[in-house]
Design a protein around this motif. Structure first.
Motif, short mmCIF file in Angstrom:
data_model
loop_
_atom_site.label_atom_id
_atom_site.label_comp_id
_atom_site.label_asym_id
_atom_site.label_seq_id
_atom_site.Cartn_x
_atom_site.Cartn_y
_atom_site.Cartn_z
N ARG A 53 -0.24 -45.61 -0.43
CA ARG A 53 -1.32 -45.20 -1.42
C ARG A 53 -0.98 -43.96 -2.05
O ARG A 53 -0.68 -42.89 -1.26
N TRP A 104 -8.72 -35.94 -14.39
CA TRP A 104 -8.61 -37.27 -13.49
C TRP A 104 -9.99 -37.23 -12.52
O TRP A 104 -10.24 -38.39 -12.13
N ASP A 107 -12.33 -40.09 -13.52
CA ASP A 107 -12.03 -41.51 -13.49
C ASP A 107 -11.89 -41.79 -11.83
O ASP A 107 -11.40 -41.24 -11.20
N PRO A 108 -12.26 -42.97 -11.50
CA PRO A 108 -12.62 -43.40 -10.25
C PRO A 108 -11.07 -43.73 -9.66
O PRO A 108 -10.90 -43.60 -8.64
N LEU A 109 -10.12 -44.10 -10.63
CA LEU A 109 -8.97 -44.36 -10.02
C LEU A 109 -8.23 -43.00 -9.75
O LEU A 109 -7.06 -43.13 -8.90
N THR A 110 -8.47 -41.88 -10.25
CA THR A 110 -7.68 -40.87 -10.06
C THR A 110 -8.65 -39.74 -9.31
O THR A 110 -7.97 -38.51 -9.21
N CYS A 111 -9.79 -39.81 -9.30
CA CYS A 111 -10.83 -38.65 -9.01
C CYS A 111 -10.33 -37.90 -7.51
O CYS A 111 -10.64 -36.68 -7.10
N GLU A 271 1.05 -41.93 -14.79
CA GLU A 271 -0.11 -42.46 -14.73
C GLU A 271 0.13 -44.07 -14.84
O GLU A 271 -0.54 -45.02 -13.97
N LEU A 274 0.53 -45.17 -11.03
CA LEU A 274 -0.52 -45.03 -10.35
C LEU A 274 -1.18 -46.38 -10.67
O LEU A 274 -1.70 -47.06 -9.63
N ARG A 275 -1.34 -46.81 -11.79
CA ARG A 275 -1.67 -48.22 -12.10
C ARG A 275 -1.10 -49.31 -11.48
O ARG A 275 -2.06 -50.22 -11.03
N LYS A 276 0.05 -49.19 -11.20
CA LYS A 276 0.66 -50.31 -10.57
C LYS A 276 0.49 -50.21 -9.10
O LYS A 276 0.88 -51.34 -8.25
#
Ligand code: C2E
Ligand code: MG
Ligand code: MG
Ligand code: MG
Length: 277
Positions: A53, A104, A107-111, A271, A274-276
């Motif tokens: 992760r 970042w 955004d919950p993905l990057t916070c 980014e 990250l999304r992948k």
């Protein structure tokens, strides 16, 4: 005698050498203006935990030169250090990284992502480094706990007392510290114990042959064991193969960075990684 003198004279006016002196002068002049000319770029290289992760990234500087193209830090950081231009350059890196952290954070993905910033010796020693970090954090609104400063052993050892005092002040702001390129310098356990570090970053030179060189394997195991005793987090840099990752993971390394997970990339590309993930 005369012949020798003549040869020396010729060598002095060597056009190649003359050209390189001019090139250096030109480079220095250009370096002075990189910030105002908006030629600096940050590349982001992902750092992974043991479950693959993303934890965050190290930001790595590039110079987008109008004629030379993308210039790597090895080709200009040493001169920037010598000339002092590294101070405004380093501040730009810090400001850009903190601005990104702030973006970042919403955004919950990057916070939760952290950013690791390399700090040069001249920059760290400059009188107002601590207040620069403080101001940059305040102005950007970045969470200090998400900012990690990477220091090298040679920087730390140059003036241990000053280093410890500054690190303590910065720790009070909430930032964390990683010891970059660990193992390539001369830090003793005595110093290591006294420094308010959070993380040790194993140098890539030990990681490279970890699977085939028993000395490197032993060094890495020792660094990990020592970090455990000192209560420090460990990250390995230069992880290129699954075999290296597994070796490190089995021995208790907490985090990983290297081409196996991603090369340093511009923001948009990072980014996308990250999304992948
Ligand atoms: P570093 O901080 O030790 O950064 C790691 C270097 O290893 C980076 O080179 C990175 O691209 C490279 N690397 C990452 N993964 C791998 C891998 O799996 N295999 C191999 N072979 N290499 C890998 P880069 O970006 O060329 O940076 C070189 C050095 O320049 C950095 O070493 C750091 O000391 C310095 N630097 C970079 N950005 C900055 C900056 O903003 N400020 C300062 N003061 N120095 C910087
Ligand atoms: Mg680094
Ligand atoms: Mg390093
Ligand atoms: Mg290195």
């Amino acid at each position: 005698q005369a012949k020798t003198a003549g040869r020396n004279a010729i060598r002095f006016y060597d056009p190649v050498m003359q050209a390189s002196i001019e090139a250096r002068a030109e480079l220095e002049e250009e370096l002075r203006q990189v910030v105002e000319r908006n030629q600096l770029r940050l590349y982001y290289q992902v750092q992974m935990d043991s479950s693959n992760r993303p934890l965050g990234a190290e930001v790595l500087l590039r110079w987008q030169h109008p004629e030379r193209g993308l210039v790597s830090p090895a080709q200009f950081i040493p001169m920037a250090e010598e000339t002092g231009h590294i101070v405004p350059i380093g501040l730009w890196v810090l400001q850009t990284a903190c601005t990104q952290l702030k973006v970042w954070q919403s955004d919950p993905l990057t916070c939760d992502l952290t950013l690791a910033v390399n700090v040069s010796a001249k920059q760290f020693r400059s009188m107002d480094f601590v207040s620069q970090v403080q101001r940059t954090l305040a102005q950007s609104g970045a969470k200090p706990s998400l900012l990690k400063l990477e220091l090298t052993e040679s920087l730390v050892l140059e003036n241990v007392e000053d280093t410890i005092a500054k690190m303590r002040e910065l720790k009070l702001l909430g930032v964390s510290f990683s010891m970059d390129d660990f193992g390539t310098g001369y830090s003793s356990l005595q110093y290591l114990k006294r420094l308010p570090l959070d993380q040790i970053k194993i140098d890539q030179s030990f990681v490279r042959d970890i699977a085939s060189d028993s000395n490197d394997a032993a060094i890495v195991q020792t660094i990990i064991a020592m970090s455990e005793v000192l209560g420090l987090n460990v990250i390995a840099e230069g992880v290129e193969t699954e075999a290296q990752r597994e070796f490190l993971d089995l021995r208790g390394c907490h985090a990983f960075q290297g081409y196996l997970f991603g090369r340093p990339a511009p923001l948009a590309e990072f980014e996308a990684i990250l999304r992948k993930a």
